[in-house]
Design a protein around this motif. Structure first.
Motif, PDB file in Angstrom:
ATOM      1  N   UNK A   1       0.852  -1.200   0.000  1.00  0.00           N
ATOM      2  CA  UNK A   1       0.000   0.000   0.000  1.00  0.00           C
ATOM      3  C   UNK A   1       0.883   1.243   0.000  1.00  0.00           C
ATOM      4  N   UNK A   2       1.141   1.744  -1.203  1.00  0.00           N
ATOM      5  CA  UNK A   2       2.022   2.897  -1.394  1.00  0.00           C
ATOM      6  C   UNK A   2       1.308   3.856  -2.350  1.00  0.00           C
ATOM      7  N   UNK A   3       1.449   5.163  -2.095  1.00  0.00           N
ATOM      8  CA  UNK A   3       0.615   6.112  -2.832  1.00  0.00           C
ATOM      9  C   UNK A   3       1.394   7.092  -3.691  1.00  0.00           C
ATOM     10  N   UNK A   4       1.298   6.930  -5.002  1.00  0.00           N
ATOM     11  CA  UNK A   4       1.793   7.975  -5.895  1.00  0.00           C
ATOM     12  C   UNK A   4       0.721   9.065  -6.023  1.00  0.00           C
ATOM     13  N   UNK A   5       1.166  10.297  -6.204  1.00  0.00           N
ATOM     14  CA  UNK A   5       0.208  11.404  -6.317  1.00  0.00           C
ATOM     15  C   UNK A   5       0.455  12.197  -7.590  1.00  0.00           C
TER      16      UNK A   5
ATOM     17  N   UNK B   1      -6.851  -2.731   1.937  1.00  0.00           N
ATOM     18  CA  UNK B   1      -5.648  -1.964   2.257  1.00  0.00           C
ATOM     19  C   UNK B   1      -6.003  -0.877   3.265  1.00  0.00           C
ATOM     20  N   UNK B   2      -5.206  -0.778   4.287  1.00  0.00           N
ATOM     21  CA  UNK B   2      -5.380   0.259   5.314  1.00  0.00           C
ATOM     22  C   UNK B   2      -6.739   0.181   5.993  1.00  0.00           C
ATOM     23  N   UNK B   3      -7.278  -1.022   6.077  1.00  0.00           N
ATOM     24  CA  UNK B   3      -8.588  -1.171   6.700  1.00  0.00           C
ATOM     25  C   UNK B   3      -8.521  -1.734   8.101  1.00  0.00           C
ATOM     26  N   UNK B   4      -7.320  -2.073   8.569  1.00  0.00           N
ATOM     27  CA  UNK B   4      -7.193  -2.627   9.914  1.00  0.00           C
ATOM     28  C   UNK B   4      -7.631  -4.085   9.976  1.00  0.00           C
ATOM     29  N   UNK B   5      -7.418  -4.703  11.132  1.00  0.00           N
ATOM     30  CA  UNK B   5      -7.809  -6.099  11.335  1.00  0.00           C
ATOM     31  C   UNK B   5      -8.553  -6.312  12.641  1.00  0.00           C
TER      32      UNK B   5
ATOM     33  N   UNK C   1     -10.172 -13.015   1.545  1.00  0.00           N
ATOM     34  CA  UNK C   1      -9.859 -11.621   1.836  1.00  0.00           C
ATOM     35  C   UNK C   1      -8.459 -11.529   2.446  1.00  0.00           C
ATOM     36  N   UNK C   2      -7.703 -10.556   1.971  1.00  0.00           N
ATOM     37  CA  UNK C   2      -6.368 -10.306   2.493  1.00  0.00           C
ATOM     38  C   UNK C   2      -6.343  -8.891   3.062  1.00  0.00           C
ATOM     39  N   UNK C   3      -5.522  -8.696   4.069  1.00  0.00           N
ATOM     40  CA  UNK C   3      -5.492  -7.435   4.795  1.00  0.00           C
ATOM     41  C   UNK C   3      -4.066  -6.904   4.826  1.00  0.00           C
ATOM     42  N   UNK C   4      -3.912  -5.588   4.696  1.00  0.00           N
ATOM     43  CA  UNK C   4      -2.561  -5.031   4.799  1.00  0.00           C
ATOM     44  C   UNK C   4      -2.310  -4.598   6.246  1.00  0.00           C
ATOM     45  N   UNK C   5      -1.030  -4.557   6.616  1.00  0.00           N
ATOM     46  CA  UNK C   5      -0.698  -4.380   8.038  1.00  0.00           C
ATOM     47  C   UNK C   5      -0.999  -2.981   8.564  1.00  0.00           C
ATOM     48  N   UNK C   6      -0.706  -1.971   7.749  1.00  0.00           N
ATOM     49  CA  UNK C   6      -0.808  -0.600   8.253  1.00  0.00           C
ATOM     50  C   UNK C   6      -2.260  -0.135   8.271  1.00  0.00           C
ATOM     51  N   UNK C   7      -2.755   0.498   9.312  1.00  0.00           N
ATOM     52  CA  UNK C   7      -2.083   0.814  10.571  1.00  0.00           C
ATOM     53  C   UNK C   7      -2.179  -0.361  11.549  1.00  0.00           C
ATOM     54  N   UNK C   8      -1.032  -0.940  11.844  1.00  0.00           N
ATOM     55  CA  UNK C   8      -1.001  -2.089  12.741  1.00  0.00           C
ATOM     56  C   UNK C   8      -1.406  -1.636  14.150  1.00  0.00           C
ATOM     57  N   UNK C   9      -2.318  -2.386  14.789  1.00  0.00           N
ATOM     58  CA  UNK C   9      -2.693  -1.996  16.158  1.00  0.00           C
ATOM     59  C   UNK C   9      -1.462  -1.956  17.059  1.00  0.00           C
ATOM     60  N   UNK C  10      -1.461  -1.042  18.017  1.00  0.00           N
ATOM     61  CA  UNK C  10      -0.310  -0.894  18.914  1.00  0.00           C
ATOM     62  C   UNK C  10      -0.752  -1.042  20.362  1.00  0.00           C
TER      63      UNK C  10
ATOM     64  N   UNK D   1       2.297  -7.125   4.367  1.00  0.00           N
ATOM     65  CA  UNK D   1       2.917  -5.896   4.870  1.00  0.00           C
ATOM     66  C   UNK D   1       2.543  -4.688   4.002  1.00  0.00           C
ATOM     67  N   UNK D   2       2.368  -3.549   4.653  1.00  0.00           N
ATOM     68  CA  UNK D   2       2.187  -2.288   3.917  1.00  0.00           C
ATOM     69  C   UNK D   2       2.725  -1.138   4.750  1.00  0.00           C
ATOM     70  N   UNK D   3       3.210  -0.109   4.050  1.00  0.00           N
ATOM     71  CA  UNK D   3       3.756   1.060   4.761  1.00  0.00           C
ATOM     72  C   UNK D   3       2.801   2.239   4.741  1.00  0.00           C
ATOM     73  N   UNK D   4       2.005   2.362   3.663  1.00  0.00           N
ATOM     74  CA  UNK D   4       1.167   3.553   3.449  1.00  0.00           C
ATOM     75  C   UNK D   4       2.003   4.799   3.152  1.00  0.00           C
ATOM     76  N   UNK D   5       3.245   4.624   2.752  1.00  0.00           N
ATOM     77  CA  UNK D   5       4.060   5.776   2.332  1.00  0.00           C
ATOM     78  C   UNK D   5       3.297   6.568   1.266  1.00  0.00           C
TER      79      UNK D   5
END
Lengths: 120, 384
Positions: free
Chosen positions: B24-28, B272-276, B312-321, B343-347
């Protein structure tokens, strides 16, 4: 812990109010700030996820307040991490308003003989 | 496609085997919709980019040209972007491929980065289905030319507009097998995904072996056609941002109860970026209800949670802390993260999860799966 030898960062006039320097001392990246005439030295790693904290912005913050009211304070006493926006108090290295453990180390810094000096 | 096959393919190339895949990476777009001008057919360029080009009294009062729908309502006090990710010319983070290569790929040791366009999250809110489809196609052409051609570690999500499923399916047929494309990004609107409206999109994605990816849509609860949030309208950004996971819960439930995964057995959905952390509740509640209520949806032949974990697959970010690490471990076990989490960074967003520190927090038996193994299984040879 004994205080080690002083480390000269730069001449005092090279760090005027509003300026910052990120320097390497004994393998540690440390940010040295002159904020409105007050000097701060703080470890360049956010206690949250290790981001380069000292590249963040110097800001004030909203103080804890009554619901639906805003009270601005601590003007230029906080640094906001460039990654996740954590607010760290420059003087203590602590994330002042959340209850997470951990903090960024801070170091004594002063002007001596016209030079900015940090002690680890 | 198995992990082994991809690893073998890599041995022929100059690179070592794939290890870290960032999903999960974002070009703009550096100049917003205007950037897409050269990629639009002339009629659509005139329709979408015509009118006044500069700010004037008119643009202050009424829109005189289209802007891509985005969150214009909830103000993030941190500024939404990682502050050290701004290119030197001051343009938007994620608009300079070379900076992304340096900061994320080289800097973070990321072997493949899946690019999901930050400016097109909200196109499901557009009222004109043809405009939405034209923007999607233009974006896909831009992605290919500016990003996928730039570095062989970049991969792309092909965006489709959800308003007209037939046009979306045609876009998947046009470009779904272009080099670098690994998934279809489906921005959402206020129709749940179990609805048969979407089936032509699912059929096309399945035909091309492409997962369908969801992401917070930037416009949820803000525009009339956007996915709406539960219970009412939030006031603060922190409320709105936390509530965004409602949209994924609703859609996972809808997909499962409509038997979409029975109808399209090859279909994979990436959230992506939906949490778990909401997932245990949805799975347990659905399973319990289904035991008594399956008569209403007899096409749901297996326990609902089995469909979810299979499809269904889930991306890590934002990983619960959580403050106690064992709570994170328990959560990862419940959602079968060794199989379902990528894994995802959300950069370059403000809530970025850096590869090193994030992956180090994952428990050892599943760490390598989440770092890259699950993504390799999901995307197969398209990552090679």
């Amino acid at each position: 812990m004994s205080v080690t030898a002083p480390h000269v960062v730069c001449a005092a006039d090279e760090l005027p109010p509003g300026a910052r320097r990120i320097v390497e001392i004994d393998g540690r990246s440390i940010g040295v700030f002159n904020v409105d005439g007050d000097l701060f030295a703080i470890n360049n790693a956010c206690p949250h996820r290790g981001a380069p904290l000292c590249e963040g912005t110097i800001e004030g913050t909203m103080l804890p307040s009554e619901p639906h009211s805003y009270v601005y304070g601590l003007h230029n006493r906080m640094i906001r991490c460039p990654w996740h926006g954590w607010e760290i108090e420059l003087a203590t290295g602590r994330p002042r308003f959340n209850d997470r453990p951990g903090r960024a180390r801070v170091y004594p810094v002063a002007v001596q003989d016209g030079q900015v000096v940090v002690r680890l | 496609m198995t992990t082994a096959q991809v690893t073998n393919a890599q041995q022929d190339g100059p690179e070592a085997a794939l290890r870290t895949i960032d999903c999960d990476v974002h070009p703009h777009l550096p100049k917003g919709l205007r950037t897409l001008g050269p990629y639009l057919p002339v009629a659509w360029r005139r329709r979408l980019l015509g009118g006044l080009s500069e700010t004037s009294w008119a643009t202050e009062v009424y829109a005189s040209q289209l802007a891509l729908p985005k969150n214009d309502m909830y103000i993030n006090p941190v500024g939404s972007m990682r502050r050290d990710a701004f290119p030197e010319d001051g343009s938007v983070p994620g608009s300079d491929p070379e900076l992304m290569v340096r900061q994320l790929l080289d800097g973070g040791g990321v072997d493949r980065a899946v690019l999901i366009g930050g400016n097109v999250f909200g196109i499901g809110a557009l009222v004109d289905p043809d405009a939405a489809a034209a923007i999607a196609t233009a974006y896909n052409r831009w992605l290919r030319e500016v990003w996928l051609a730039h570095d062989r570690r970049f991969r792309g999500a092909l965006v489709v507009a959800p308003q007209d499923a037939q046009l979306a399916a045609e876009e998947i047929d046009r470009a779904g097998d272009e080099p670098g494309i690994v998934e279809v990004f489906l921005p959402l609107m206020n129709t749940l995904m179990g609805d048969r409206h979407y089936y032509p999109i699912y059929a096309a994605a399945e035909r091309h072996g492409l997962p369908i990816t969801l992401h917070p849509n930037s416009v949820d609860g803000i525009y009339a056609r956007a996915a709406q949030l539960a219970g009412g309208v939030p006031t603060y950004y922190v409320e709105w941002h936390t509530a965004l996971t409602q949209v994924f819960q609703a859609n996972v439930i809808s997909l499962t109860c409509h038997g979409v995964f029975e109808r399209f057995p090859g279909m994979k959905v990436v959230i992506a970026e939906g949490g778990i952390a909401w997932l245990p509740d949805v799975m347990w509640r659905l399973d319990k209800d289904w035991e008594a209520l399956r008569d209403e949806v007899p096409w749901v032949k297996r326990k609902p949670s089995e469909y979810i974990l299979d499809h269904v697959r889930f991306t890590t970010q934002p990983l619960p802390e959580p403050s106690r690490p064992e709570q994170l471990r328990a959560m990862l076990e419940i959602v079968d993260a060794g199989r379902t989490l990528v894994y995802s960074s959300d950069y370059p967003h403000w809530d970025f999860d850096a590869p090193g520190t994030t992956i180090a927090r994952l428990p050892q038996p599943m760490r390598e799966r989440i770092r890259g193994g699950n993504a390799i299984e999901l995307y197969g040879e398209r990552l090679a």
